[in-house]
Motif scaffolding. Structure first.
Motif, PDB file in Angstrom:
ATOM      1  N   THR A  65     -10.104  -7.929  -3.023  1.00 49.43           N
ATOM      2  CA  THR A  65      -9.471  -6.616  -2.996  1.00 49.43           C
ATOM      3  C   THR A  65      -9.155  -6.255  -1.553  1.00 49.43           C
ATOM      4  OG1 THR A  65     -10.681  -5.842  -4.948  1.00 49.43           O
ATOM      5  CG2 THR A  65      -9.757  -4.150  -3.508  1.00 49.43           C
ATOM      6  N   VAL A  66      -7.955  -5.747  -1.320  1.00 49.95           N
ATOM      7  CA  VAL A  66      -7.600  -5.199  -0.014  1.00 49.95           C
ATOM      8  C   VAL A  66      -7.311  -3.711  -0.201  1.00 49.95           C
ATOM      9  CG1 VAL A  66      -6.074  -5.297   1.983  1.00 49.95           C
ATOM     10  CG2 VAL A  66      -6.592  -7.389   0.705  1.00 49.95           C
ATOM     11  N   ALA A  67      -8.101  -2.869   0.442  1.00 53.71           N
ATOM     12  CA  ALA A  67      -7.886  -1.423   0.392  1.00 53.71           C
ATOM     13  C   ALA A  67      -7.046  -1.024   1.596  1.00 53.71           C
ATOM     14  CB  ALA A  67      -9.216  -0.680   0.398  1.00 53.71           C
ATOM     15  N   THR A  68      -5.900  -0.420   1.344  1.00 54.66           N
ATOM     16  CA  THR A  68      -4.996  -0.010   2.429  1.00 54.66           C
ATOM     17  C   THR A  68      -4.849   1.506   2.450  1.00 54.66           C
ATOM     18  OG1 THR A  68      -2.940  -0.127   1.123  1.00 54.66           O
ATOM     19  CG2 THR A  68      -3.746  -2.182   2.110  1.00 54.66           C
ATOM     20  N   LEU A  69      -5.845   2.204   1.929  1.00 50.11           N
ATOM     21  CA  LEU A  69      -5.798   3.657   1.835  1.00 50.11           C
ATOM     22  C   LEU A  69      -6.079   4.290   3.198  1.00 50.11           C
ATOM     23  CD1 LEU A  69      -7.909   3.898  -1.441  1.00 50.11           C
ATOM     24  CD2 LEU A  69      -5.408   3.895  -1.236  1.00 50.11           C
ATOM     25  N   PRO A  70      -5.573   5.499   3.435  1.00 53.06           N
ATOM     26  CA  PRO A  70      -5.825   6.167   4.722  1.00 53.06           C
ATOM     27  C   PRO A  70      -7.318   6.328   4.993  1.00 53.06           C
ATOM     28  CG  PRO A  70      -4.101   7.306   3.489  1.00 53.06           C
ATOM     29  CD  PRO A  70      -4.692   6.302   2.551  1.00 53.06           C
ATOM     30  N   SER A  71      -7.682   6.311   6.265  1.00 53.19           N
ATOM     31  CA  SER A  71      -9.079   6.519   6.646  1.00 53.19           C
ATOM     32  C   SER A  71      -9.586   7.838   6.070  1.00 53.19           C
ATOM     33  CB  SER A  71      -9.218   6.546   8.170  1.00 53.19           C
ATOM     34  OG  SER A  71      -8.863   5.298   8.725  1.00 53.19           O
ATOM     35  N   ALA A  84     -17.293  -3.114  -9.001  1.00 54.99           N
ATOM     36  CA  ALA A  84     -18.006  -4.058  -9.861  1.00 54.99           C
ATOM     37  C   ALA A  84     -17.182  -5.291 -10.193  1.00 54.99           C
ATOM     38  CB  ALA A  84     -18.435  -3.348 -11.144  1.00 54.99           C
ATOM     39  N   HIS A  85     -15.874  -5.199 -10.079  1.00 54.39           N
ATOM     40  CA  HIS A  85     -15.012  -6.293 -10.529  1.00 54.39           C
ATOM     41  C   HIS A  85     -14.027  -6.762  -9.456  1.00 54.39           C
ATOM     42  CE1 HIS A  85     -16.410  -5.589 -14.626  1.00 54.39           C
ATOM     43  NE2 HIS A  85     -16.168  -4.303 -14.445  1.00 54.39           N
ATOM     44  N   GLY A  86     -14.238  -6.363  -8.210  1.00 54.46           N
ATOM     45  CA  GLY A  86     -13.193  -6.572  -7.210  1.00 54.46           C
ATOM     46  C   GLY A  86     -13.350  -7.753  -6.291  1.00 54.46           C
ATOM     47  N   GLY A  87     -14.427  -8.547  -6.426  1.00 51.16           N
ATOM     48  CA  GLY A  87     -14.606  -9.698  -5.550  1.00 51.16           C
ATOM     49  C   GLY A  87     -14.851  -9.285  -4.101  1.00 51.16           C
ATOM     50  N   VAL A  88     -14.352 -10.064  -3.170  1.00 52.39           N
ATOM     51  CA  VAL A  88     -14.488  -9.766  -1.742  1.00 52.39           C
ATOM     52  C   VAL A  88     -13.595  -8.583  -1.390  1.00 52.39           C
ATOM     53  CG1 VAL A  88     -14.202 -10.655   0.600  1.00 52.39           C
ATOM     54  CG2 VAL A  88     -15.018 -12.168  -1.227  1.00 52.39           C
ATOM     55  N   LEU A  89     -14.141  -7.629  -0.664  1.00 48.89           N
ATOM     56  CA  LEU A  89     -13.372  -6.451  -0.234  1.00 48.89           C
ATOM     57  C   LEU A  89     -13.088  -6.514   1.247  1.00 48.89           C
ATOM     58  CD1 LEU A  89     -12.269  -3.474  -0.575  1.00 48.89           C
ATOM     59  CD2 LEU A  89     -14.590  -2.732   0.042  1.00 48.89           C
ATOM     60  N   LEU A  90     -11.823  -6.307   1.613  1.00 47.31           N
ATOM     61  CA  LEU A  90     -11.473  -5.983   2.996  1.00 47.31           C
ATOM     62  C   LEU A  90     -10.848  -4.598   2.976  1.00 47.31           C
ATOM     63  CD1 LEU A  90      -9.988  -8.117   5.823  1.00 47.31           C
ATOM     64  CD2 LEU A  90      -9.090  -5.837   5.401  1.00 47.31           C
ATOM     65  N   ASP A  91     -11.515  -3.649   3.618  1.00 44.47           N
ATOM     66  CA  ASP A  91     -10.995  -2.287   3.711  1.00 44.47           C
ATOM     67  C   ASP A  91     -10.335  -2.139   5.071  1.00 44.47           C
ATOM     68  OD1 ASP A  91     -10.493   0.445   3.741  1.00 44.47           O
ATOM     69  OD2 ASP A  91     -12.325   0.926   2.647  1.00 44.47           O
ATOM     70  N   ALA A  92      -9.020  -1.954   5.061  1.00 44.27           N
ATOM     71  CA  ALA A  92      -8.273  -1.887   6.318  1.00 44.27           C
ATOM     72  C   ALA A  92      -8.711  -0.716   7.186  1.00 44.27           C
ATOM     73  CB  ALA A  92      -6.776  -1.799   6.037  1.00 44.27           C
ATOM     74  N   ALA A  93      -9.291   0.313   6.573  1.00 47.49           N
ATOM     75  CA  ALA A  93      -9.823   1.443   7.345  1.00 47.49           C
ATOM     76  C   ALA A  93     -11.133   1.022   8.007  1.00 47.49           C
ATOM     77  CB  ALA A  93     -10.040   2.644   6.435  1.00 47.49           C
ATOM     78  N   TYR A  94     -11.335   1.437   9.261  1.00 45.60           N
ATOM     79  CA  TYR A  94     -12.577   1.073   9.938  1.00 45.60           C
ATOM     80  C   TYR A  94     -13.225   2.250  10.668  1.00 45.60           C
ATOM     81  CZ  TYR A  94      -9.342   0.604  13.934  1.00 45.60           C
ATOM     82  OH  TYR A  94      -8.394   0.831  14.896  1.00 45.60           O
ATOM     83  N   ALA A  95     -12.664   3.422  10.539  1.00 44.27           N
ATOM     84  CA  ALA A  95     -13.245   4.609  11.171  1.00 44.27           C
ATOM     85  C   ALA A  95     -13.091   5.792  10.215  1.00 44.27           C
ATOM     86  CB  ALA A  95     -12.552   4.914  12.500  1.00 44.27           C
ATOM     87  N   PRO A  96     -14.196   6.309   9.657  1.00 41.67           N
ATOM     88  CA  PRO A  96     -15.591   5.870   9.871  1.00 41.67           C
ATOM     89  C   PRO A  96     -15.910   4.619   9.065  1.00 41.67           C
ATOM     90  CG  PRO A  96     -15.521   7.647   8.278  1.00 41.67           C
ATOM     91  CD  PRO A  96     -14.100   7.483   8.758  1.00 41.67           C
ATOM     92  N   TRP A  97     -16.999   3.965   9.452  1.00 41.87           N
ATOM     93  CA  TRP A  97     -17.464   2.775   8.741  1.00 41.87           C
ATOM     94  C   TRP A  97     -18.957   2.883   8.496  1.00 41.87           C
ATOM     95  CZ3 TRP A  97     -14.992  -0.690   6.056  1.00 41.87           C
ATOM     96  CH2 TRP A  97     -15.696  -1.812   5.592  1.00 41.87           C
ATOM     97  N   PRO A  98     -19.427   2.540   7.307  1.00 39.89           N
ATOM     98  CA  PRO A  98     -18.630   2.019   6.197  1.00 39.89           C
ATOM     99  C   PRO A  98     -17.776   3.109   5.560  1.00 39.89           C
ATOM    100  CG  PRO A  98     -20.885   2.343   5.490  1.00 39.89           C
ATOM    101  CD  PRO A  98     -20.858   2.601   6.967  1.00 39.89           C
ATOM    102  N   SER A  99     -16.649   2.704   5.038  1.00 40.98           N
ATOM    103  CA  SER A  99     -15.808   3.638   4.284  1.00 40.98           C
ATOM    104  C   SER A  99     -16.527   4.021   3.001  1.00 40.98           C
ATOM    105  CB  SER A  99     -14.463   2.992   3.947  1.00 40.98           C
ATOM    106  OG  SER A  99     -14.658   1.886   3.073  1.00 40.98           O
ATOM    107  N   ALA A 100     -16.046   5.072   2.351  1.00 44.15           N
ATOM    108  CA  ALA A 100     -16.665   5.501   1.101  1.00 44.15           C
ATOM    109  C   ALA A 100     -16.624   4.384   0.065  1.00 44.15           C
ATOM    110  CB  ALA A 100     -15.959   6.746   0.577  1.00 44.15           C
ATOM    111  N   LEU A 101     -15.521   3.640   0.007  1.00 38.38           N
ATOM    112  CA  LEU A 101     -15.411   2.557  -0.957  1.00 38.38           C
ATOM    113  C   LEU A 101     -16.341   1.405  -0.589  1.00 38.38           C
ATOM    114  CD1 LEU A 101     -13.951   1.474  -3.469  1.00 38.38           C
ATOM    115  CD2 LEU A 101     -12.220   0.497  -1.937  1.00 38.38           C
TER     116      LEU A 101
END
Length: 270
Positions: free
Chosen positions: A182-188, A202-219
């Motif tokens: 999963t790649v999350a490209t949602l605004p920070s 639960a079903h998304g495999g490896v996650l890369l969340d493009a947002a990094y501030a703040p971290w961890p993101s809510a997702l």
């Protein structure tokens, strides 16, 4: 020889790109400077015209990737596919590149993700287009786009067809099938409701969340389906490709001692 570079965007104060580039330039022995400047979409053209011969290139972030694409006189393949440019090489011709695609591929590959079958992308903007092409380059045969307004993501279905991947668009609240990544490209700062986030996690495999501030993101904080990668990994690897461009005019030529260089740049983010 031109030696000035910068990252432009709006907002821009949060950008970590100056740290990454400065660390790399020191190790490579390059007498280049790299700054940040707040430039909005309306002011992009005037700002670009105001650059003199001391400027070597630019990194572009939101909301300037589409404007940079239109300004460039030539484009690399990934820029042409996505309609987005995050790197401009200045010179006799204004050359536009998209290093976000390769940066995503490199980040996932470093994490051991290769040969995937399916992917899910959250969001429908310029980074989502890059994520779609990156997933295709990693081998995905099926890509699902989730957007708050599915009609805003219809163009990504056409992009999927161009790269030979079955692509569908759905709302965030629809039931989630399994995906390899999963790649999350949602605004920070975006927060999905708990039920939606948990179903995706639960079903998304490896996650890369493009947002990094703040971290961890809510997702990222709720992710249970696999490895979680910060957007800083994408930022790091796309910056390596930008430096290749600024030095060699292509993102395919490796830098000297690149593995060690990557670690120095990663340390600069700590």
């Amino acid at each position: 020889m031109p030696s000035r570079l910068a990252v432009w965007g709006d907002p821009i104060a949060h950008s970590r790109s100056p740290q990454l580039h400065a660390a790399a330039y020191r190790l490579l022995g390059l007498d280049w400077t790299y700054d940040r400047r707040q430039v909005d979409a309306a002011g992009f053209g005037e700002a670009l015209r105001g650059l003199d011969d001391s400027w070597r290139g630019l990194s572009l972030t939101m909301p300037l990737k589409e404007q940079a694409f239109r300004a460039a006189e030539e484009h690399d393949r990934h820029a042409e596919l996505t309609g987005a440019v995050n790197t401009l090489l200045l010179g006799r011709r204004l050359s536009g590149f998209n290093t976000d695609v390769g940066g995503l591929v490199d980040a996932f590959t470093e994490a051991g993700v290769t040969g995937i079958g399916s992917a899910r992308i959250l969001g429908a903007g310029a980074t989502a287009a890059s994520a779609l092409v990156a997933a295709a380059d990693l081998g995905a045969e099926r890509i699902e786009i989730r957007a708050r307004r599915p009609e805003a993501a219809v163009h990504l279905v056409g992009l999927g067809e161009r790269v030979g991947v079955r692509t569908s668009v759905t709302a965030f609240t629809e039931p989630a099938s399994a995906a390899d990544l999963t790649v999350a490209t949602l605004p920070s700062g975006t927060v999905l409701d708990d039920a939606t986030a948990d179903a995706l996690a639960a079903h998304g495999g490896v996650l890369l969340d493009a947002a990094y501030a703040p971290w961890p993101s809510a997702l990222a904080a709720r992710w249970t389906g696999g490895t979680v990668l910060s957007g800083l990994e994408m930022l790091l690897h796309q910056a390596v490709r930008q430096i290749r461009i600024f030095r060699y005019g292509t993102q395919e030529t490796l830098l000297p001692g690149e593995a060690a260089l990557i670690e120095v740049m990663r340390s600069a983010l700590s």
